[in-house]
Design an enzyme around this catalytic site. Structure first.
Site, mmCIF file in Angstrom:
data_model
loop_
_atom_site.group_PDB
_atom_site.id
_atom_site.type_symbol
_atom_site.label_atom_id
_atom_site.label_comp_id
_atom_site.label_asym_id
_atom_site.label_seq_id
_atom_site.Cartn_x
_atom_site.Cartn_y
_atom_site.Cartn_z
ATOM 1 N N GLU A 17 -10.761 -0.039 -0.913
ATOM 2 C CA GLU A 17 -10.554 -1.607 -1.052
ATOM 3 C C GLU A 17 -9.413 -2.105 0.007
ATOM 4 O O GLU A 17 -8.676 -1.209 -1.291
ATOM 5 C CB GLU A 17 -11.750 -2.173 -1.834
ATOM 6 C CG GLU A 17 -11.346 -3.499 -1.703
ATOM 7 C CD GLU A 17 -11.374 -4.517 -2.864
ATOM 8 O OE1 GLU A 17 -11.795 -5.885 -3.072
ATOM 9 O OE2 GLU A 17 -11.298 -3.814 -4.656
ATOM 10 N N LYS A 69 -18.970 -7.915 1.344
ATOM 11 C CA LYS A 69 -18.911 -7.913 -0.188
ATOM 12 C C LYS A 69 -19.971 -9.415 -0.771
ATOM 13 O O LYS A 69 -19.086 -10.559 -0.621
ATOM 14 C CB LYS A 69 -17.650 -7.913 -0.984
ATOM 15 C CG LYS A 69 -17.498 -7.962 -2.700
ATOM 16 C CD LYS A 69 -16.672 -7.472 -2.392
ATOM 17 C CE LYS A 69 -16.265 -7.512 -4.442
ATOM 18 N NZ LYS A 69 -14.971 -7.491 -4.896
ATOM 19 N N CYS A 129 -15.873 -3.228 -5.005
ATOM 20 C CA CYS A 129 -14.716 -3.036 -6.156
ATOM 21 C C CYS A 129 -16.627 -3.467 -7.121
ATOM 22 O O CYS A 129 -16.822 -2.195 -7.944
ATOM 23 C CB CYS A 129 -13.895 -4.252 -5.980
ATOM 24 S SG CYS A 129 -13.394 -4.307 -7.541
#
Length: 548
Positions: free
Chosen positions: A311, A370, A420
């Site tokens: 990320e 995301k 994440c």
């Protein structure tokens, strides 16, 4: 044990109610609310002397359970403590007849657990979030104060079960615990970080039940063993103690059963960039760093089919920055490999936290934005309510969430990427696999956590996602821990924290589906429905003045 209809005592305090009035505690456990004449039922053989109560023994027992729960999780990961962590708390919950004291003890346990497990929240906000130490501690304390209420909710349910079923009410602890953990996972966008079942992950054999029940099955087993120990000790049930011992021994020695190995090998390279969050992004510093990362990514003797960067910990713009894009394309072309990289892009009126997949020619063939953003990290929830926290909201990004479970193609094989925080949500990862993903990729930047327990906790949750869906997982973290995890939860290779390195290995595509992949958290919801049904039944019985 005192008989249910024993006459008042003489000499000193004449009745139990008078003793309670003087000390705030009952000197015996009165369980006349439940019958004890049916098979398998017994009253709790517990006693708390008033002087013991004044010394705070029940409160201390709750705090001890909170400490043991913390110690059972990463790190220090003293995972065998999971089998007894709840015993002190459950014992006093069964001993205390007053609801108020029961909830005090539960709240103490919750405060200790959440403070000990999530201490890094304040540290992260102070060190990397730009908050003052005072404000960071205040935010962390507010989190602990609120989340400790989940333990209170569990204790309330268990208190009602014990009132209804005497000692047998302790056996409702496992479904109650799972129901409360499920609530924590979904309420207000959810925060299922470090559910108690993660303590059992080192028991690889019993870990495989996650393919059926998800993480909640492990939480159920751990809580059930604790409740059986307390029930067996207080009711002198050798059977309960024997079952608890059998489960512990089974977990210790059970191997992985019915293991299968697919034949589709994929050489991969994980690039742990180890970019400092204080890295300057002015030339020539930024160019020097990217040159070094480019050499690191393309060096070595192996020829990976997939290269993964973490990320983005930096202002990397794959589409808006022609220079950065050219560097990424060069890596893909030189290795003749697919290359997955985290970057920042734009969605509508704001930025997105994205992952792009380049093919061996350097062309971008997939993009994932995301979907589940980090509250107070990538966006501020309830902005109007938090208007007073101006200094906090200034430090938080204002990212726009994605809306699609993107499936990319690697030589015809579907793969997926979670970014994440998303890897802590079992249902989110499951949906990628249900849509056909044959390989799970997780990219993360755990540099925010420093060398606290958080990177180890985050890795542990990724291990369970691999088992739940029977998929290999490639996990690349900016500062570590990067790892290759097999479908049975074994970490085949990993990197230490805080070094810049590559990790080469081999993974396999898989297309089979587990029960969990197909049906999700049906086990957890079944527990919640059972608990809700019990409460409805109890209320109906109370209204009809039944004695159950």
């Amino acid at each position: 044990m005192i008989a249910q209809n024993s006459p008042p005592r003489r000499g000193g305090v004449s009745t139990p109610s008078e003793a309670k009035a003087q000390t705030g505690w009952s000197d015996r456990r009165d369980l006349r609310l439940g019958r004890t004449d049916h098979a398998g039922a017994s009253a709790l053989r517990l006693s708390l002397h008033p002087s013991s109560a004044r010394r705070g023994i029940p409160l201390a027992c709750g705090m001890v359970s909170g400490i043991l729960l913390v110690l059972s999780l990463p790190k220090p990961d003293l995972y065998p403590l999971a089998w007894i962590a709840l015993v002190p708390w459950l014992y006093v919950t069964g001993s205390i007849s007053a609801l108020r004291e029961t909830l005090y003890v539960a709240y103490a346990a919750g405060l200790v657990f959440f403070a000990g497990t999530f201490y890094w929240i304040s540290e992260t906000m102070a060190t990397y979030g730009g908050l003052s130490i005072t404000l960071a501690i205040g935010v962390g304390a507010l989190f602990v104060i609120v989340f400790a209420l989940y333990f209170v909710l569990f204790a309330l349910g268990l208190h009602l079960a014990i009132k209804q079923f005497a000692a047998g009410g302790l056996l409702f602890a496992a479904p109650l615990w799972v129901s409360v953990e499920l609530l924590r996972s979904v309420l207000l966008s959810g925060f299922p970080w470090m559910l108690s079942g993660y303590a059992l992950v080192p028991y690889t054999g019993i870990l495989q039940m996650a393919a059926w029940t998800g993480i909640y099955g492990l939480s159920f087993v751990a809580t059930a063993v604790n409740s059986l120990i307390v029930y067996g000790a207080t009711s002198r049930s050798k059977m309960a103690l024997g079952i608890a011992a059998a489960v512990i021994l089974t977990a210790r020695f059970l191997p992985v059963l019915a293991e299968t190995r697919p034949d589709d090998p994929v050489p991969v390279r994980l690039v742990q960039t180890d970019i400092s969050l204080d890295q300057p992004w002015t030339q020539p510093d930024s160019d020097q760093l990217l040159d070094e990362l480019g050499k690191l990514s393309t060096g070595g003797d192996s020829r990976p089919k997939l290269v993964v960067w973490p990320e983005t910990p930096a202002p990397f713009y794959l589409n808006a920055d022609a220079g950065f894009r050219a560097r990424m394309q060069d890596i893909a072309r030189r290795l003749e490999a697919y290359f997955l990289v985290g970057y920042v892009d734009a969605v509508g009126e704001g930025p997105s936290n994205s992952a792009g997949l380049l093919d061996p020619k350097g062309d971008q063939v997939s993009r994932y934005d995301k979907m589940h953003l980090v509250p107070f990290g990538e966006y501020v929830p309830f902005k109007r309510l938090l208007f007073f926290a101006e200094s906090l909201t200034r430090q938080v990004g204002d990212f726009i969430p994605g809306a699609e479970y993107t499936i990319a193609s690697l030589d015809g094989h579907p793969i997926s990427t979670a970014i994440c925080y998303e890897s802590i949500f079992p249902d989110l990862v499951r949906r990628f696999v249900k849509r056909g993903s044959e390989l799970l990729v997780v990219i993360t930047n755990d540099g925010w956590f420093g060398e606290s327990s958080a990177p180890y906790q985050h890795l542990r949750m990724g291990v369970v996602r691999a088992v739940e869906n029977r998929r290999y997982m490639v996990r690349t973290a900016n500062t570590g821990i990067s790892a290759i995890i097999d479908p049975y939860g074994r970490i085949e290779a990993s990197t230490p924290i805080g070094i810049r390195t590559i990790l080469d290995g081999t993974v396999h595509f898989r297309s089979d589906r587990t029960f969990y992949t197909e049906y999700g958290d049906i086990f957890a919801y079944a527990n919640a429905i059972f608990v809700a049904g019990l409460l409805v039944w109890r209320e109906h019985a109370r209204r009809n003045r039944r004695t159950i």
